[in-house]
Write an enzyme that holds these catalytic residues in place. Sequence first.
Site, short mmCIF file in Angstrom:
data_model
loop_
_atom_site.label_atom_id
_atom_site.label_comp_id
_atom_site.label_asym_id
_atom_site.label_seq_id
_atom_site.Cartn_x
_atom_site.Cartn_y
_atom_site.Cartn_z
N LYS A 1 1.14 4.03 -3.02
CA LYS A 1 0.73 5.43 -2.86
C LYS A 1 1.91 6.38 -3.09
O LYS A 1 1.72 7.49 -3.62
CB LYS A 1 0.09 5.64 -1.49
N TYR B 1 0.84 -1.20 0.00
CA TYR B 1 0.00 0.00 0.00
C TYR B 1 0.88 1.25 0.00
O TYR B 1 0.67 2.18 -0.79
CB TYR B 1 -0.93 -0.03 1.22
P1 NAD Z 1 -13.61 1.86 -0.10
O1 NAD Z 1 -13.15 0.49 0.08
O2 NAD Z 1 -14.85 2.32 0.56
O3 NAD Z 1 -13.73 2.21 -1.65
C1 NAD Z 1 -12.88 1.70 -2.63
C2 NAD Z 1 -13.72 1.34 -3.84
O4 NAD Z 1 -12.84 0.90 -4.88
C3 NAD Z 1 -14.70 0.18 -3.54
O5 NAD Z 1 -16.01 0.51 -3.93
C4 NAD Z 1 -14.14 -0.96 -4.36
O6 NAD Z 1 -15.13 -1.87 -4.82
C5 NAD Z 1 -13.44 -0.24 -5.48
N1 NAD Z 1 -12.42 -1.07 -6.11
C6 NAD Z 1 -11.51 -1.85 -5.50
N2 NAD Z 1 -10.78 -2.50 -6.40
C7 NAD Z 1 -11.22 -2.11 -7.61
C8 NAD Z 1 -10.85 -2.45 -8.95
N3 NAD Z 1 -9.88 -3.32 -9.21
N4 NAD Z 1 -11.52 -1.85 -9.97
C9 NAD Z 1 -12.53 -0.99 -9.71
N5 NAD Z 1 -12.92 -0.64 -8.48
C10 NAD Z 1 -12.27 -1.20 -7.44
O7 NAD Z 1 -12.40 2.78 0.37
P2 NAD Z 1 -12.22 4.38 0.35
O8 NAD Z 1 -11.76 4.76 1.68
O9 NAD Z 1 -13.39 5.06 -0.25
O10 NAD Z 1 -10.96 4.45 -0.63
C11 NAD Z 1 -10.92 5.26 -1.79
C12 NAD Z 1 -9.49 5.65 -2.06
O11 NAD Z 1 -9.01 6.46 -0.99
C13 NAD Z 1 -8.52 4.47 -2.16
O12 NAD Z 1 -7.59 4.71 -3.21
C14 NAD Z 1 -7.81 4.50 -0.82
O13 NAD Z 1 -6.53 3.90 -0.88
C15 NAD Z 1 -7.75 5.98 -0.57
N6 NAD Z 1 -7.53 6.39 0.82
C16 NAD Z 1 -8.42 6.02 1.79
C17 NAD Z 1 -8.18 6.42 3.09
C18 NAD Z 1 -9.12 6.03 4.20
O14 NAD Z 1 -8.83 6.29 5.36
N7 NAD Z 1 -10.26 5.44 3.91
C19 NAD Z 1 -7.06 7.18 3.40
C20 NAD Z 1 -6.17 7.54 2.39
C21 NAD Z 1 -6.43 7.14 1.08
#
Ligand code: NAD
Length: 271
Positions: free
Chosen positions: A160, A156
């Site tokens: 990133k 991860y």
């Molecule tokens: P989440 O799991 O709620 O959403 C991620 C979405 O991506 C899901 O709906 C999933 O089905 C979809 N997904 C996964 N693999 C996929 C693929 N191969 N093709 C198409 N869709 C796919 O998580 P989130 O928190 O909404 O995450 C969104 C982004 O934010 C991610 O890139 C995550 O790394 C980043 N992020 C999240 C946080 C946090 O605290 N939640 C912090 C920093 C960064």
Amino acid sequence: MMDFTGKVALITGGGGDIGRAAALAFAAHGARVVVVDIDEEAGLACTNAIEEHGGDARFVRADVARSDDVRRYVQASLDAYGAIDCFFNNAGVEGAIAPTQDYDEAMFDRVIGINLKGVFLGLRHVLPVMLRQGGGTVVNTASITAIFGGAGMPAYVASKHGVLGLTKAAAADVARMGVRVNAICPGPVETRMMRSIETQRNPADPVAMGVAIRAGIPTGAYSTPLEIANAVLYLCSPLSGNVTGTHLMLDGGRTATGGAPSPNRIQENMK
Ligand code: NAD
């Protein structure tokens, strides 16, 4: 300046917590929205919510790690709405939590494939559309782990860090042609992903894990998906007109303080 009427916003991971908040926010500000997700139920829930609020949205089921799927979601956006003005390149997975010395190779490939190659493929196929149009804005979802390391998440963290590199490289490639490419770096956000990370880090007591993580954030709180969505809209709007190749930290002050504990936690420790 935050009016997206007549614009088309394409959002990957739009069935997830952050992507859905962004999709709803774009729609609330007038955009037509294309939601891409590998999870059909979650993606359709998002487009249904937009339509219930009077907006216009389409869902495309696609795996962002597969170039054929990426070509398909780009074409579907053009077929539906004829343009891609704003691209939130956001789908991602947390993967398993395990130390580098034990990390499963197949899991490494999966996380890099979705989080890094998926972002590259999105840029690879959306930027030509924006260049033909003569303009557009891209926001890639990185993370606070694009700047800092963190135990137990080698794939991860590496993915990133790579997203920030791609952001800078792509921004330079298209800066003179009316296209801007930026990244957001959220710290913990109130989402399914954080529930998963809390549970993986402390299966016996995920709630206590959440309390411990919050204690390391100066504001003492996770961000909300809406706060992240607002930053995405800013970076896609004319309000950020000359901003490109950079990233916004959205982390409750964590980076600014180098990960020092929150003021409340310091006071608690002094009692
Ligand atoms: P989440 O799991 O709620 O959403 C991620 C979405 O991506 C899901 O709906 C999933 O089905 C979809 N997904 C996964 N693999 C996929 C693929 N191969 N093709 C198409 N869709 C796919 O998580 P989130 O928190 O909404 O995450 C969104 C982004 O934010 C991610 O890139 C995550 O790394 C980043 N992020 C999240 C946080 C946090 O605290 N939640 C912090 C920093 C960064």
